[in-house]
Design a protein around this motif. Structure first.
Motif, PDB file in Angstrom:
ATOM      1  N   ASP A  49       0.958  -1.205   0.045  1.00  0.00           N
ATOM      2  CA  ASP A  49       0.015   0.015  -0.096  1.00  0.00           C
ATOM      3  C   ASP A  49       0.916   1.249  -0.012  1.00  0.00           C
ATOM      4  OD1 ASP A  49      -2.247  -1.701   0.212  1.00  0.00           O
ATOM      5  OD2 ASP A  49      -2.437  -1.333   2.345  1.00  0.00           O
ATOM      6  N   GLU A  50       2.008   1.021   0.616  1.00  0.00           N
ATOM      7  CA  GLU A  50       2.900   2.323   0.886  1.00  0.00           C
ATOM      8  C   GLU A  50       4.205   1.955   0.625  1.00  0.00           C
ATOM      9  OE1 GLU A  50       3.319   5.413   4.619  1.00  0.00           O
ATOM     10  OE2 GLU A  50       3.183   3.357   4.977  1.00  0.00           O
ATOM     11  N   LEU A  51       5.252   2.522  -0.169  1.00  0.00           N
ATOM     12  CA  LEU A  51       6.574   2.480  -0.362  1.00  0.00           C
ATOM     13  C   LEU A  51       7.231   3.467  -0.003  1.00  0.00           C
ATOM     14  CD1 LEU A  51       9.101   0.871  -1.441  1.00  0.00           C
ATOM     15  CD2 LEU A  51       8.428   1.800  -3.717  1.00  0.00           C
ATOM     16  N   ILE A  52       8.116   3.500   1.264  1.00  0.00           N
ATOM     17  CA  ILE A  52       8.834   4.581   1.456  1.00  0.00           C
ATOM     18  C   ILE A  52      10.364   4.222   1.377  1.00  0.00           C
ATOM     19  CG2 ILE A  52       9.546   5.874   3.490  1.00  0.00           C
ATOM     20  CD1 ILE A  52       6.758   4.642   5.155  1.00  0.00           C
ATOM     21  N   ARG A  53      10.936   5.138   0.403  1.00  0.00           N
ATOM     22  CA  ARG A  53      12.211   4.926   0.037  1.00  0.00           C
ATOM     23  C   ARG A  53      13.230   5.857   0.815  1.00  0.00           C
ATOM     24  NH1 ARG A  53      10.403   4.410  -5.602  1.00  0.00           N
ATOM     25  NH2 ARG A  53      10.937   2.240  -6.231  1.00  0.00           N
ATOM     26  N   LEU A  54      14.198   5.364   1.563  1.00  0.00           N
ATOM     27  CA  LEU A  54      15.126   6.145   2.195  1.00  0.00           C
ATOM     28  C   LEU A  54      16.615   5.620   1.976  1.00  0.00           C
ATOM     29  CD1 LEU A  54      12.985   5.798   5.733  1.00  0.00           C
ATOM     30  CD2 LEU A  54      13.275   7.893   4.207  1.00  0.00           C
ATOM     31  N   PRO A  55      17.055   6.042   0.896  1.00  0.00           N
ATOM     32  CA  PRO A  55      18.219   5.422   0.171  1.00  0.00           C
ATOM     33  C   PRO A  55      19.471   5.978   1.165  1.00  0.00           C
ATOM     34  CG  PRO A  55      17.368   7.314  -1.317  1.00  0.00           C
ATOM     35  CD  PRO A  55      16.331   7.201  -0.148  1.00  0.00           C
ATOM     36  N   ASP A  56      19.467   7.209   1.982  1.00  0.00           N
ATOM     37  CA  ASP A  56      20.415   7.613   3.021  1.00  0.00           C
ATOM     38  C   ASP A  56      20.293   7.306   4.284  1.00  0.00           C
ATOM     39  OD1 ASP A  56      21.508   8.856   0.473  1.00  0.00           O
ATOM     40  OD2 ASP A  56      20.140  10.825   0.958  1.00  0.00           O
ATOM     41  N   HIS A  57      19.317   6.654   4.559  1.00  0.00           N
ATOM     42  CA  HIS A  57      19.048   6.070   5.894  1.00  0.00           C
ATOM     43  C   HIS A  57      19.432   4.814   6.506  1.00  0.00           C
ATOM     44  CE1 HIS A  57      16.296   9.864   5.441  1.00  0.00           C
ATOM     45  NE2 HIS A  57      16.041   9.483   6.643  1.00  0.00           N
ATOM     46  N   LEU A 369      10.054   0.970  14.979  1.00  0.00           N
ATOM     47  CA  LEU A 369      11.274   1.270  14.183  1.00  0.00           C
ATOM     48  C   LEU A 369      11.630   2.541  13.967  1.00  0.00           C
ATOM     49  CD1 LEU A 369      10.187  -0.979  11.027  1.00  0.00           C
ATOM     50  CD2 LEU A 369      11.952  -1.753  12.635  1.00  0.00           C
ATOM     51  N   ILE A 370      12.909   2.983  13.682  1.00  0.00           N
ATOM     52  CA  ILE A 370      13.199   4.308  13.352  1.00  0.00           C
ATOM     53  C   ILE A 370      14.245   4.373  12.109  1.00  0.00           C
ATOM     54  CG2 ILE A 370      13.263   5.090  15.974  1.00  0.00           C
ATOM     55  CD1 ILE A 370      16.308   4.811  15.951  1.00  0.00           C
ATOM     56  N   ALA A 371      14.498   5.409  11.402  1.00  0.00           N
ATOM     57  CA  ALA A 371      15.192   5.742  10.439  1.00  0.00           C
ATOM     58  C   ALA A 371      16.026   6.927  10.598  1.00  0.00           C
ATOM     59  CB  ALA A 371      14.384   6.009   9.182  1.00  0.00           C
ATOM     60  N   VAL A 372      17.378   6.660  10.441  1.00  0.00           N
ATOM     61  CA  VAL A 372      18.455   7.755  10.649  1.00  0.00           C
ATOM     62  C   VAL A 372      18.959   8.426   9.392  1.00  0.00           C
ATOM     63  CG1 VAL A 372      20.261   8.439  12.373  1.00  0.00           C
ATOM     64  CG2 VAL A 372      18.891   6.560  13.096  1.00  0.00           C
ATOM     65  N   ASP A 373      18.923   9.451   9.348  1.00  0.00           N
ATOM     66  CA  ASP A 373      19.446  10.075   8.052  1.00  0.00           C
ATOM     67  C   ASP A 373      21.064  10.365   8.040  1.00  0.00           C
ATOM     68  OD1 ASP A 373      19.759  11.508   5.660  1.00  0.00           O
ATOM     69  OD2 ASP A 373      18.458  13.154   5.941  1.00  0.00           O
ATOM     70  N   LEU A 390      26.541   5.756  15.682  1.00  0.00           N
ATOM     71  CA  LEU A 390      26.540   6.242  16.990  1.00  0.00           C
ATOM     72  C   LEU A 390      27.571   7.414  17.060  1.00  0.00           C
ATOM     73  CD1 LEU A 390      26.669   4.871  19.780  1.00  0.00           C
ATOM     74  CD2 LEU A 390      28.585   3.523  19.503  1.00  0.00           C
ATOM     75  N   TYR A 391      28.583   7.461  16.306  1.00  0.00           N
ATOM     76  CA  TYR A 391      29.541   8.708  16.542  1.00  0.00           C
ATOM     77  C   TYR A 391      29.318   9.868  15.866  1.00  0.00           C
ATOM     78  CZ  TYR A 391      32.481   5.245  19.300  1.00  0.00           C
ATOM     79  OH  TYR A 391      32.896   4.437  20.354  1.00  0.00           O
ATOM     80  N   SER A 392      28.677  10.008  14.635  1.00  0.00           N
ATOM     81  CA  SER A 392      28.466  10.964  13.843  1.00  0.00           C
ATOM     82  C   SER A 392      27.010  11.795  14.104  1.00  0.00           C
ATOM     83  CB  SER A 392      28.708  10.803  12.362  1.00  0.00           C
ATOM     84  OG  SER A 392      30.122  10.359  12.419  1.00  0.00           O
ATOM     85  N   ALA A 393      26.251  10.800  13.916  1.00  0.00           N
ATOM     86  CA  ALA A 393      24.720  11.284  13.869  1.00  0.00           C
ATOM     87  C   ALA A 393      24.339  11.686  15.213  1.00  0.00           C
ATOM     88  CB  ALA A 393      23.808  10.409  13.233  1.00  0.00           C
ATOM     89  N   GLY A 394      23.215  12.658  15.201  1.00  0.00           N
ATOM     90  CA  GLY A 394      22.553  12.963  16.376  1.00  0.00           C
ATOM     91  C   GLY A 394      21.120  12.650  16.302  1.00  0.00           C
ATOM     92  N   ARG A 395      20.529  12.779  17.420  1.00  0.00           N
ATOM     93  CA  ARG A 395      19.143  12.706  17.432  1.00  0.00           C
ATOM     94  C   ARG A 395      18.162  13.400  16.602  1.00  0.00           C
ATOM     95  NH1 ARG A 395      16.220  14.940  23.003  1.00  0.00           N
ATOM     96  NH2 ARG A 395      16.861  16.994  23.182  1.00  0.00           N
ATOM     97  N   GLU A 396      18.708  14.764  16.139  1.00  0.00           N
ATOM     98  CA  GLU A 396      18.020  15.325  14.991  1.00  0.00           C
ATOM     99  C   GLU A 396      18.283  14.798  13.569  1.00  0.00           C
ATOM    100  OE1 GLU A 396      20.715  16.010  16.792  1.00  0.00           O
ATOM    101  OE2 GLU A 396      22.674  16.696  15.243  1.00  0.00           O
ATOM    102  N   ASP A 397      18.974  13.748  13.528  1.00  0.00           N
ATOM    103  CA  ASP A 397      19.049  13.052  12.234  1.00  0.00           C
ATOM    104  C   ASP A 397      17.750  11.914  12.292  1.00  0.00           C
ATOM    105  OD1 ASP A 397      21.340  14.450  11.051  1.00  0.00           O
ATOM    106  OD2 ASP A 397      22.568  13.507  12.647  1.00  0.00           O
ATOM    107  N   ILE A 398      17.108  11.570  13.348  1.00  0.00           N
ATOM    108  CA  ILE A 398      16.353  10.700  13.321  1.00  0.00           C
ATOM    109  C   ILE A 398      14.981  11.265  12.764  1.00  0.00           C
ATOM    110  CG2 ILE A 398      14.853   9.152  14.913  1.00  0.00           C
ATOM    111  CD1 ILE A 398      17.175   9.296  16.929  1.00  0.00           C
TER     112      ILE A 398
END
Ligand SMILES: [Zn+2]
Length: 436
Positions: A49-57, A369-373, A390-398
């Motif tokens: 029904d729904e396809l979510i494309r997150l190629p950078d996540h 689930l979560i997706a992190v950019d 773990l080391y570069s991303a922050g919660r703002e990237d979620i």
């Protein structure tokens, strides 16, 4: 095959097996549950029904916050830089005395739950008063939770005696027995605030309901000294003698545990919840979690309440734990990326007894689930997605959070003024990455 949702991700980190990252994989979701994880190249015959494309996540299970005091969100920022007892006696306890009520606990938990979801936390284990209202706030925000029937040797607005606290806890089991989003733990506050006779009642109540026991243990040196003076033994030895330690015991902080106490935790299968921000801000010390992990103790992550943190950010907490743990044991090979991300997810679910439903991306589990950019300038270039999560991303990237397959957080990319566009940053970093 027909499913409701397909999330096609740059990478999927299922947490089981620990540390594994699957590039170019998709998560299939139907009726709130995970159906399977498949290479994205093999999704052609699947209707969705729904396809979510997150190629950078990178997509992973929602974080588990294994120890917090959600209503304390309404006390954020009070009493910075005070010694622990001054902080409690002059700021926190008077404020709680003035404000404590079911409505305070409900509204504080609603706010806390919203911040937790934005930080990628989809399940929280709370330890506070008026837990029925805490559960109402957290579930209304959209989380799953474990809430505690607190037991403490002081009167409060909720209860006056041990029996009143035990009665409140007993009622929680009845109240939530049919609620799929709420589980109940028994929450003796700490060894120095609960006497032996009350701890025996705690054990009996937990055994009656096959429930977990959630308790602050070995948080400070003065707690250890007080126990030695009053009981002649250290807190964890005392809890063991009273029959509290088991696979269903959640030992929070455990900063000052000695080797003998750690052996008791390992032998009984108890879990430890590590809350490094709180331990640092309150100058409690450094929990020996590298040693715990080597001994096979299940170590989960917690934020504690924001009054002593002052944010509920499990990703940030886990990053701090990894770096602090390496420095404490002076060994870079400890606190590995896979172990730390496991601590923030499946170990938390295991500690709380929620691992039958959540904590990993596996067939039949809840689609929490979560997706992190990892396509933002703060994470580029991507050589090692788990490490950079773990080391570069922050919660703002979620950017995306799902609970039971329903999206509950979706952050839009900023169109504001930026010094360099996302596309240009990706192009430059990709060019250099390809030269290696
Ligand atoms: Zn706490």
């Amino acid at each position: 095959m027909h499913v409701q949702t397909v999330i096609e991700a740059g990478w999927v980190m299922p947490m089981k097996p620990k540390g594994v990252v699957l590039p170019q994989h998709s998560v299939l979701i139907n009726e709130g549950k995970i159906v399977s994880v498949v290479p994205s190249a093999e999704t052609e015959g699947i209707e969705a029904d729904e396809l979510i494309r997150l190629p950078d996540h990178i997509v992973l299970p929602g974080f588990v916050n294994a120890h917090t005091h959600a209503p304390m969100h309404l006390l954020r920022g009070m009493g910075a830089d005070l010694p622990l007892m001054d902080w409690l006696q002059t700021k926190i306890w008077p404020a709680e005395g003035k404000l404590m009520s079911p409505e305070f606990c409900y509204e504080g938990s609603l706010i806390a739950g919203a911040e937790m979801l934005e930080s990628g936390i989809t399940c929280a284990s709370d330890h506070y008063f008026f837990s029925e209202d805490v559960a109402r706030g957290l579930t209304e925000a959209g989380l799953k939770c474990s809430v505690s029937g607190i037991v403490i040797g002081f009167p409060s607005a909720m209860a006056k005696t041990t029996d009143e606290y035990i009665n409140y806890a007993e009622n929680l089991f009845e109240r939530f027995k049919n609620n799929p989003k709420v589980r109940v733990t028994v929450g003796p506050h700490a060894p120095y605030t609960v006497d032996d006779s009350a701890l025996i009642k705690v054990r009996e109540l937990a055994q009656k309901h096959n429930a977990y026991i959630h308790m602050h243990v070995d948080e400070t040196q003065s707690e250890i000294e007080g126990s030695l003076k009053q009981y002649g033994i250290r807190p964890i030895e005392r809890l063991h003698q009273l029959g509290l330690l088991s696979e269903q015991f959640i030992s929070v902080h455990t900063v000052k545990a000695d080797d003998k106490e750690l052996e008791l935790l390992a032998k009984t299968g108890a879990s430890v919840v590590h809350c490094p921000c709180s331990n640092l801000k309150l100058a409690s010390g450094f929990s020996p979690i590298a040693k715990m992990m080597r001994m096979g103790i299940n170590v989960a992550m917690g934020t504690d309440g924001v009054a002593s943190n002052d944010k509920v950010d499990i990703l940030g907490e886990t990053r701090l734990a990894a770096m602090l743990g390496k420095a404490v044991c002076e060994d870079t090979t400890q606190m590995k990326v896979g172990d730390m991300l496991y601590a923030a997810t499946l170990a938390g679910a295991k500690a709380l007894g929620w691992d039958d439903r959540i904590g990993s991306i596996e067939k039949g589990k809840d689609a929490d689930l979560i997706a992190v950019d990892l396509g933002n300038i703060d994470a580029l270039p991507v050589f090692d997605p788990a490490s950079q999560l773990l080391y570069s991303a922050g919660r703002e990237d979620i950017t995306h959070v799902w609970v039971d397959g329903t999206i509950v957080v979706k952050k839009q990319q900023s169109n504001g003024l930026r010094p360099l566009s996302r596309e240009k940053a990706q192009k430059i970093t990709k060019t250099w990455q390809n030269k290696i």
